[in-house]
Design an enzyme around this catalytic site. Structure first.
Site, PDB file in Angstrom:
ATOM      1  N   LYS A  79      16.023   7.993   8.768  1.00  0.00           N
ATOM      2  CA  LYS A  79      16.316   8.636   8.114  1.00  0.00           C
ATOM      3  C   LYS A  79      17.409   9.046   7.559  1.00  0.00           C
ATOM      4  O   LYS A  79      17.992   8.763   6.844  1.00  0.00           O
ATOM      5  CB  LYS A  79      15.119   9.428   7.503  1.00  0.00           C
ATOM      6  N   THR A  97      -0.939   9.595   2.227  1.00  0.00           N
ATOM      7  CA  THR A  97      -0.704   8.102   2.685  1.00  0.00           C
ATOM      8  C   THR A  97      -1.466   7.596   4.526  1.00  0.00           C
ATOM      9  O   THR A  97      -1.241   9.231   4.773  1.00  0.00           O
ATOM     10  CB  THR A  97       0.448   7.552   2.669  1.00  0.00           C
ATOM     11  N   ARG A 146       0.252  -1.326  -0.044  1.00  0.00           N
ATOM     12  CA  ARG A 146       0.236  -0.173   0.324  1.00  0.00           C
ATOM     13  C   ARG A 146       0.960   1.108  -0.234  1.00  0.00           C
ATOM     14  O   ARG A 146       1.679   0.875   0.258  1.00  0.00           O
ATOM     15  CB  ARG A 146      -0.967   0.078   1.381  1.00  0.00           C
ATOM     16  N   TYR A 152      12.374   9.558  14.052  1.00  0.00           N
ATOM     17  CA  TYR A 152      12.451   8.690  12.891  1.00  0.00           C
ATOM     18  C   TYR A 152      13.121   9.471  12.111  1.00  0.00           C
ATOM     19  O   TYR A 152      14.429   9.106  10.847  1.00  0.00           O
ATOM     20  CB  TYR A 152      10.545   9.048  12.355  1.00  0.00           C
ATOM     21  N   ASN A 191      11.745   0.140   0.557  1.00  0.00           N
ATOM     22  CA  ASN A 191      10.810   1.131   0.956  1.00  0.00           C
ATOM     23  C   ASN A 191      10.142   0.815   1.876  1.00  0.00           C
ATOM     24  O   ASN A 191       9.477   1.546   2.943  1.00  0.00           O
ATOM     25  CB  ASN A 191       9.593   0.922  -0.228  1.00  0.00           C
ATOM     26  N   ASP A 248       9.815  -9.794   6.153  1.00  0.00           N
ATOM     27  CA  ASP A 248      10.104  -8.668   7.253  1.00  0.00           C
ATOM     28  C   ASP A 248      11.180  -8.386   7.113  1.00  0.00           C
ATOM     29  O   ASP A 248      11.848  -9.332   7.027  1.00  0.00           O
ATOM     30  CB  ASP A 248       9.728  -9.510   8.671  1.00  0.00           C
ATOM     31  N   VAL A 249      11.079  -7.352   6.617  1.00  0.00           N
ATOM     32  CA  VAL A 249      12.984  -6.813   5.971  1.00  0.00           C
ATOM     33  C   VAL A 249      14.184  -7.518   7.270  1.00  0.00           C
ATOM     34  O   VAL A 249      15.144  -6.437   7.184  1.00  0.00           O
ATOM     35  CB  VAL A 249      12.685  -5.079   5.728  1.00  0.00           C
ATOM     36  N   ASP A 293       5.774  -7.986   1.296  1.00  0.00           N
ATOM     37  CA  ASP A 293       5.207  -6.779   2.589  1.00  0.00           C
ATOM     38  C   ASP A 293       5.246  -8.300   3.655  1.00  0.00           C
ATOM     39  O   ASP A 293       5.300  -9.081   3.778  1.00  0.00           O
ATOM     40  CB  ASP A 293       4.194  -5.807   1.745  1.00  0.00           C
TER      41      ASP A 293
END
Length: 267
Positions: free
Chosen positions: A165, A198, A18, A161, A92, A65-66, A39
């Protein structure tokens, strides 16, 4: 760029069920790439892949699961087997947990670091191993990591966060240098999206209200728009277009950069 400038390419998109990830998957597919959705949201991920397949695009879904090394190995193997190769990774998948610095919970900080930093570097690790000349796919390729405008500005309530990043940005540049020096034939870049409407972006707006930084959601969004020279929020399609460009031959001499798609907010 030509309409089918990714013809014959094979891509794995994490967090592709999504939001931004799904938009990038659709953009790559429209440009001629075969796509694998990775995902933890199985039903939504399968639905995203099925929607893309309606256009006759070769696609598939893999649970990923990354933060799990073994799941990355399985996802890469599944991508090569399903698509017939692997030469694009879109890193992503990510999470954002809003909190003032004075209220941050250690477990929330660790979770963001695990998904956003560890997840991204594991993706690059397994992409390099598969794409380099002696790898499972062995054709080189392109990696695009999704960072954030939060890596470049001081926005209240998202300190951890923002830190994760910023780490994505730094890892992108080091990985690009390594890939070039070692002859992997892989370019590595990242994108800095601005606030996107989003589910995650709208949740941030609601959270900003909850922590007392704005009286309501409209004011929270309005404050972001006021800081944006273009005077509007970006859309998921804008991120998809940027990803297509960075993966294409039009960007063949571009590696180790962060591309802002934020309306100028981070300048």
């Amino acid at each position: 760029m030509s309409e089918k400038n990714l013809e014959g390419r094979k891509a794995l998109i994490t967090g592709g069920a999504r939001g931004i990830g799904a938009a990038i998957a659709h953009a790559l597919a429209r440009s001629g790439a075969a796509v694998m959705i990775g995902d933890i949201l199985d039903d939504a991920g399968k639905a995203s892949a099925a929607e893309i397949a309606k256009a006759g695009v070769k696609t598939g879904f893999v649970h990923l699961d990354v933060t799990d090394d073994a799941q990355w190995e399985k996802a890469v193997t599944a991508t090569v087997a399903t698509l017939g190769g692997y030469d694009i990774l879109i890193n992503n998948a990510g999470i954002e947990i809003t909190s003032l610095v004075s209220e941050i919970k250690a477990e929330d900080a660790r979770r963001m670091c695990d998904v956003n930093i560890v997840g991204t570097v594991l993706g690059m690790k397994h992409a390099f191993r598969a794409m380099r000349p002696d790898g499972l796919a062995g054709q080189g390729g392109a990696i695009v990591n999704i960072a954030s405008v939060a890596a470049t500005i001081a926005f209240p309530s998202i300190a951890v966060y923002s830190a994760t990043k910023s780490a994505v940005d730094r890892m992108t540049r080091v990985a690009a240098m390594e890939a070039g020096k070692l002859g992997f034939g892989v370019r590595v870049n990242c994108i800095y999206p601005g606030l996107i409407p989003t589910d995650m972006g709208l949740q941030l707006a609601n959270d900003i209200v909850k922590v007392g930084l704005a009286p309501d959601v409209n004011a929270a969004v309005g404050s972001v728009v006021e800081q944006t020279p273009l005077g509007r929020l970006a859309e998921v399609g804008d991120i998809g277009a940027a990803a297509v460009f960075l993966c294409s031959n039009d960007a063949r001499s571009i590696t180790g950069i962060g591309l802002p798609v934020d309306g100028g907010m981070g300048m």
